[in-house]
Write an enzyme that holds these catalytic residues in place. Structure first.
Site, PDB file in Angstrom:
ATOM      1  N   THR A  55      39.592  38.844  31.605  1.00  0.00           N
ATOM      2  CA  THR A  55      40.531  39.940  31.371  1.00  0.00           C
ATOM      3  C   THR A  55      41.406  39.683  30.147  1.00  0.00           C
ATOM      4  O   THR A  55      41.666  38.528  29.792  1.00  0.00           O
ATOM      5  CB  THR A  55      41.440  40.096  32.608  1.00  0.00           C
ATOM      6  N   ASP A  56      41.909  40.770  29.558  1.00  0.00           N
ATOM      7  CA  ASP A  56      42.871  40.625  28.453  1.00  0.00           C
ATOM      8  C   ASP A  56      44.231  40.138  28.961  1.00  0.00           C
ATOM      9  O   ASP A  56      45.080  39.728  28.166  1.00  0.00           O
ATOM     10  CB  ASP A  56      43.021  41.944  27.684  1.00  0.00           C
ATOM     11  N   GLU A  57      44.450  40.156  30.288  1.00  0.00           N
ATOM     12  CA  GLU A  57      45.760  39.755  30.813  1.00  0.00           C
ATOM     13  C   GLU A  57      46.042  38.273  30.599  1.00  0.00           C
ATOM     14  O   GLU A  57      47.192  37.841  30.695  1.00  0.00           O
ATOM     15  CB  GLU A  57      45.869  40.107  32.302  1.00  0.00           C
ATOM     16  N   LYS A  81      42.882  33.745  36.373  1.00  0.00           N
ATOM     17  CA  LYS A  81      41.771  34.074  35.466  1.00  0.00           C
ATOM     18  C   LYS A  81      41.811  33.159  34.239  1.00  0.00           C
ATOM     19  O   LYS A  81      40.762  32.722  33.746  1.00  0.00           O
ATOM     20  CB  LYS A  81      41.849  35.546  35.032  1.00  0.00           C
ATOM     21  N   ARG A 109      56.958  46.862  39.044  1.00  0.00           N
ATOM     22  CA  ARG A 109      56.187  45.668  39.446  1.00  0.00           C
ATOM     23  C   ARG A 109      56.944  44.435  38.957  1.00  0.00           C
ATOM     24  O   ARG A 109      57.346  44.391  37.785  1.00  0.00           O
ATOM     25  CB  ARG A 109      54.805  45.744  38.808  1.00  0.00           C
ATOM     26  N   TYR A 121      47.575  36.533  39.257  1.00  0.00           N
ATOM     27  CA  TYR A 121      46.209  36.964  38.917  1.00  0.00           C
ATOM     28  C   TYR A 121      45.794  36.454  37.545  1.00  0.00           C
ATOM     29  O   TYR A 121      44.756  35.799  37.389  1.00  0.00           O
ATOM     30  CB  TYR A 121      46.104  38.498  38.969  1.00  0.00           C
TER      31      TYR A 121
HETATM   32  P1  NAD Z   1      36.673  44.289  42.220  1.00  0.00           P
HETATM   33  O1  NAD Z   1      37.879  43.772  42.929  1.00  0.00           O
HETATM   34  O2  NAD Z   1      36.370  45.732  42.244  1.00  0.00           O
HETATM   35  O3  NAD Z   1      35.361  43.531  42.746  1.00  0.00           O
HETATM   36  C1  NAD Z   1      35.330  42.154  42.975  1.00  0.00           C
HETATM   37  C2  NAD Z   1      34.040  41.841  43.724  1.00  0.00           C
HETATM   38  O4  NAD Z   1      33.969  40.415  43.910  1.00  0.00           O
HETATM   39  C3  NAD Z   1      33.958  42.479  45.109  1.00  0.00           C
HETATM   40  O5  NAD Z   1      32.689  43.029  45.323  1.00  0.00           O
HETATM   41  C4  NAD Z   1      34.203  41.313  46.052  1.00  0.00           C
HETATM   42  O6  NAD Z   1      33.589  41.472  47.316  1.00  0.00           O
HETATM   43  C5  NAD Z   1      33.628  40.153  45.262  1.00  0.00           C
HETATM   44  N1  NAD Z   1      34.224  38.862  45.638  1.00  0.00           N
HETATM   45  C6  NAD Z   1      35.547  38.565  45.725  1.00  0.00           C
HETATM   46  N2  NAD Z   1      35.702  37.285  46.115  1.00  0.00           N
HETATM   47  C7  NAD Z   1      34.465  36.757  46.235  1.00  0.00           C
HETATM   48  C8  NAD Z   1      33.975  35.465  46.579  1.00  0.00           C
HETATM   49  N3  NAD Z   1      34.805  34.465  46.887  1.00  0.00           N
HETATM   50  N4  NAD Z   1      32.637  35.270  46.590  1.00  0.00           N
HETATM   51  C9  NAD Z   1      31.782  36.274  46.280  1.00  0.00           C
HETATM   52  N5  NAD Z   1      32.194  37.519  45.973  1.00  0.00           N
HETATM   53  C10 NAD Z   1      33.521  37.753  45.933  1.00  0.00           C
HETATM   54  O7  NAD Z   1      36.822  43.754  40.719  1.00  0.00           O
HETATM   55  P2  NAD Z   1      36.417  44.470  39.350  1.00  0.00           P
HETATM   56  O8  NAD Z   1      37.519  45.370  38.935  1.00  0.00           O
HETATM   57  O9  NAD Z   1      35.048  44.973  39.450  1.00  0.00           O
HETATM   58  O10 NAD Z   1      36.457  43.209  38.363  1.00  0.00           O
HETATM   59  C11 NAD Z   1      35.299  42.410  38.178  1.00  0.00           C
HETATM   60  C12 NAD Z   1      35.635  41.278  37.227  1.00  0.00           C
HETATM   61  O11 NAD Z   1      36.079  41.803  35.984  1.00  0.00           O
HETATM   62  C13 NAD Z   1      36.758  40.367  37.728  1.00  0.00           C
HETATM   63  O12 NAD Z   1      36.457  39.048  37.377  1.00  0.00           O
HETATM   64  C14 NAD Z   1      37.987  40.857  36.965  1.00  0.00           C
HETATM   65  O13 NAD Z   1      38.919  39.811  36.795  1.00  0.00           O
HETATM   66  C15 NAD Z   1      37.367  41.278  35.662  1.00  0.00           C
HETATM   67  N6  NAD Z   1      38.056  42.346  34.925  1.00  0.00           N
HETATM   68  C16 NAD Z   1      38.393  43.521  35.549  1.00  0.00           C
HETATM   69  C17 NAD Z   1      39.003  44.545  34.824  1.00  0.00           C
HETATM   70  C18 NAD Z   1      39.372  45.869  35.437  1.00  0.00           C
HETATM   71  O14 NAD Z   1      40.017  46.688  34.779  1.00  0.00           O
HETATM   72  N7  NAD Z   1      38.979  46.157  36.676  1.00  0.00           N
HETATM   73  C19 NAD Z   1      39.266  44.350  33.448  1.00  0.00           C
HETATM   74  C20 NAD Z   1      38.921  43.128  32.866  1.00  0.00           C
HETATM   75  C21 NAD Z   1      38.301  42.138  33.597  1.00  0.00           C
HETATM   76  O1  DAU Z   2      43.903  44.588  31.700  1.00  0.00           O
HETATM   77  C1  DAU Z   2      42.829  44.305  32.534  1.00  0.00           C
HETATM   78  C2  DAU Z   2      43.271  44.333  33.985  1.00  0.00           C
HETATM   79  O2  DAU Z   2      43.476  45.698  34.307  1.00  0.00           O
HETATM   80  C3  DAU Z   2      42.257  43.699  34.923  1.00  0.00           C
HETATM   81  O3  DAU Z   2      42.133  42.330  34.635  1.00  0.00           O
HETATM   82  C4  DAU Z   2      42.688  43.876  36.382  1.00  0.00           C
HETATM   83  O4  DAU Z   2      41.682  43.376  37.244  1.00  0.00           O
HETATM   84  C5  DAU Z   2      42.895  45.353  36.642  1.00  0.00           C
HETATM   85  O5  DAU Z   2      43.383  45.539  37.959  1.00  0.00           O
HETATM   86  C6  DAU Z   2      43.876  45.951  35.635  1.00  0.00           C
HETATM   87  O6  DAU Z   2      45.197  45.416  35.845  1.00  0.00           O
HETATM   88  P1  DAU Z   2      46.515  46.348  35.801  1.00  0.00           P
HETATM   89  O7  DAU Z   2      47.595  45.650  36.527  1.00  0.00           O
HETATM   90  O8  DAU Z   2      46.798  46.802  34.416  1.00  0.00           O
HETATM   91  O9  DAU Z   2      45.947  47.634  36.641  1.00  0.00           O
HETATM   92  P2  DAU Z   2      46.643  48.582  37.705  1.00  0.00           P
HETATM   93  O10 DAU Z   2      45.714  49.722  37.918  1.00  0.00           O
HETATM   94  O11 DAU Z   2      47.126  47.834  38.899  1.00  0.00           O
HETATM   95  O12 DAU Z   2      47.933  49.112  36.940  1.00  0.00           O
HETATM   96  C7  DAU Z   2      47.822  49.815  35.690  1.00  0.00           C
HETATM   97  C8  DAU Z   2      49.230  50.117  35.225  1.00  0.00           C
HETATM   98  O13 DAU Z   2      49.793  51.116  36.087  1.00  0.00           O
HETATM   99  C9  DAU Z   2      50.189  48.934  35.288  1.00  0.00           C
HETATM  100  O14 DAU Z   2      51.074  49.001  34.185  1.00  0.00           O
HETATM  101  C10 DAU Z   2      50.955  49.142  36.593  1.00  0.00           C
HETATM  102  C11 DAU Z   2      50.986  50.657  36.723  1.00  0.00           C
HETATM  103  N1  DAU Z   2      50.964  51.205  38.098  1.00  0.00           N
HETATM  104  C12 DAU Z   2      50.014  50.746  38.962  1.00  0.00           C
HETATM  105  C13 DAU Z   2      49.917  51.249  40.237  1.00  0.00           C
HETATM  106  C14 DAU Z   2      48.884  50.726  41.224  1.00  0.00           C
HETATM  107  C15 DAU Z   2      51.838  52.209  38.462  1.00  0.00           C
HETATM  108  O15 DAU Z   2      52.690  52.637  37.647  1.00  0.00           O
HETATM  109  N2  DAU Z   2      51.739  52.723  39.722  1.00  0.00           N
HETATM  110  C16 DAU Z   2      50.835  52.277  40.639  1.00  0.00           C
HETATM  111  O16 DAU Z   2      50.843  52.761  41.798  1.00  0.00           O
END
Ligand code: NAD
Ligand code: DAU
Length: 353
Positions: A133-135, A162, A290, A158
């Site tokens: 992630t970019d975080e 990562k 948050r 989180y």
């Molecule tokens: P998600 O939470 O939707 O899915 C995670 C998956 O991993 C689920 O299917 C869960 O069952 C599985 N899992 C969790 N713990 C496990 C374990 N111990 N063993 C096996 N499986 C396990 O997540 P996502 O949003 O699809 O993100 C996928 C990856 O991409 C993550 O590594 C996340 O950090 C990264 N990422 C996500 C975002 C985003 O915006 N969602 C952005 C950048 C990077």
């Molecule tokens: O940047 C990449 C990341 O983006 C990934 O690594 C994470 O897995 C993914 O969950 C996401 O993280 P964020 O914290 O940015 O996503 P989230 O959807 O939780 O929140 C997006 C923005 O919206 C953040 O600034 C918090 C805000 N927010 C979130 C929720 C759930 C609200 O204002 N209200 C809400 O109810």
């Protein structure tokens, strides 16, 4: 290629699996624990394919990982399994340390053992692709972008977990020669997104006539990437990326959170107007911020664009409309989650803060 996808039943993992099975001849093994975030319904469109297989197991379970590698014999491990939600990491960091750090360590150890036993073409072809992630780079002010050279500065449980996993992956590459690739991506959105995340949460709560919670004053900025563009980028990286390299992936679509929420309300007003004729924007509610909320993320994706020819194909306006229409047409997918696993309540409020 034979591709083992950890976390393949999650949001991004399932988009990658659908892409790999819908385009080309790849064989895919999904290795997923099926936590609250894992969902086999997200794989229903491809699960009948003879090129698809699934094992329910934990990446922290070395024997299960070893068995899957030995039996499936992948060319690529695409590692997406993780605890992914920042608010949940505030409520309970334990699972984030366990899965994201220890689980990645277990996977690396077993991948190294498997790769060491390969020879010739099989050994040369193998890649361990870590999806991050970019975080990990921390938070930006009004200006600037994260590049692949930006120093790590994670600020939530989180992102710290990562960052730890990223360091482990690079260490296994540097020390043991494991052929690793790392990608760091911005915020994804699109179909099959678990409703704890901003965009699906706002769509669903709007349709249910509930308040739309915006943290703080809504001025925090995220860079939004349509999930199918991310899946295409991941495929480009493990097929054509250079071993040991990191690639940043972003959507080039920065928006303030309040702009995202207003955009969703505007589209819903047009495609599914409220019975009383009032705009969905009337449901917007500013709530306590948050804890430790990172102000802005923005990605410089020029490296993947110039080296691998990837760029996003879907604008935010197209992607958000497609996403809203998907949630309108797939109510059974999200209603099942609301009924059993998570009902869109607030998460991540500090206990003693
Ligand atoms: P998600 O939470 O939707 O899915 C995670 C998956 O991993 C689920 O299917 C869960 O069952 C599985 N899992 C969790 N713990 C496990 C374990 N111990 N063993 C096996 N499986 C396990 O997540 P996502 O949003 O699809 O993100 C996928 C990856 O991409 C993550 O590594 C996340 O950090 C990264 N990422 C996500 C975002 C985003 O915006 N969602 C952005 C950048 C990077
Ligand atoms: O940047 C990449 C990341 O983006 C990934 O690594 C994470 O897995 C993914 O969950 C996401 O993280 P964020 O914290 O940015 O996503 P989230 O959807 O939780 O929140 C997006 C923005 O919206 C953040 O600034 C918090 C805000 N927010 C979130 C929720 C759930 C609200 O204002 N209200 C809400 O109810």
């Amino acid at each position: 290629m034979r591709i083992l996808v950890t976390g393949g039943a999650g949001f991004i993992g399932s988009a990658l699996v659908r892409r790999l099975l819908d385009h080309g001849e790849h064989e895919v093994l999904v290795f997923d624990k099926l936590t609250y975030a894992g969902n086999l319904n997200s794989l229903a469109s491809v699960s009948d394919s003879p090129r698809f297989s699934f094992v329910q197991a934990d990446i922290c379970d070395a024997a299960a990982v070893q068995g899957a590698l030995a039996e499936f014999r992948p060319d690529v491990v695409a590692h997406l399994a993780a605890e992914s939600h920042v608010d949940r990491s505030i409520d309970g960091p334990d699972a984030f340390i366990e899965t994201n750090i220890v689980g990645t360590f277990v996977l690396l150890n077993q991948a190294l053992r498997y790769w060491s036993g390969l020879s010739g073409e099989d050994k040369a072809r193998f890649r361990f692709h870590h999806i991050s992630t970019d975080e990990v780079f921390g938070a930006l002010g009004e200006d600037g972008y994260f590049t692949e050279e930006t120093a790590y500065d994670p600020r939530s449980p989180y992102s710290a977990s990562k960052a730890g996993s990223d360091h482990l992956v690079r260490a296994w590459g540097h020390t043991y020669g494991l052929p690793v690739l790392v990608t760091n991506c911005s915020n994804n959105y699109g179909p099959y997104h678990f409703p704890e995340k901003l965009i699906p949460l706002i769509i669903i709560r709007a349709l249910k006539g509930e308040p739309l919670p915006v943290y703080g004053d809504g001025s925090n900025v995220r860079d939004w990437l349509y999930v199918e563009d991310h899946a295409r980028a991941l495929q480009a990286v493990f097929e054509r990326g250079s071993v040991g390299e990191t690639y940043n992936i972003g959507g080039g679509a920065e928006r303030k959170n309040i702009e995202v929420v207003r955009a969703i309300c505007g589209i819903l007003d047009r495609v599914q107007p409220r019975a009383d004729g009032v705009s969905y924007a009337d449901q917007i509610t500013f709530v306590t911020d948050r804890p430790g909320h990172d102000y802005r993320y923005a990605i410089d994706a020029s490296k993947i664009q110039s080296n691998l020819g990837w760029s996003p194909s879907v604008t935010f306006e197209e992607g958000i409309e497609r996403t809203i229409r998907w949630y309108l047409e797939n109510k059974s997918w999200w209603q099942e989650i609301l009924d059993g696993r998570y009902a869109t309540q607030r998460l991540g409020v500090v206990r003693n803060g």
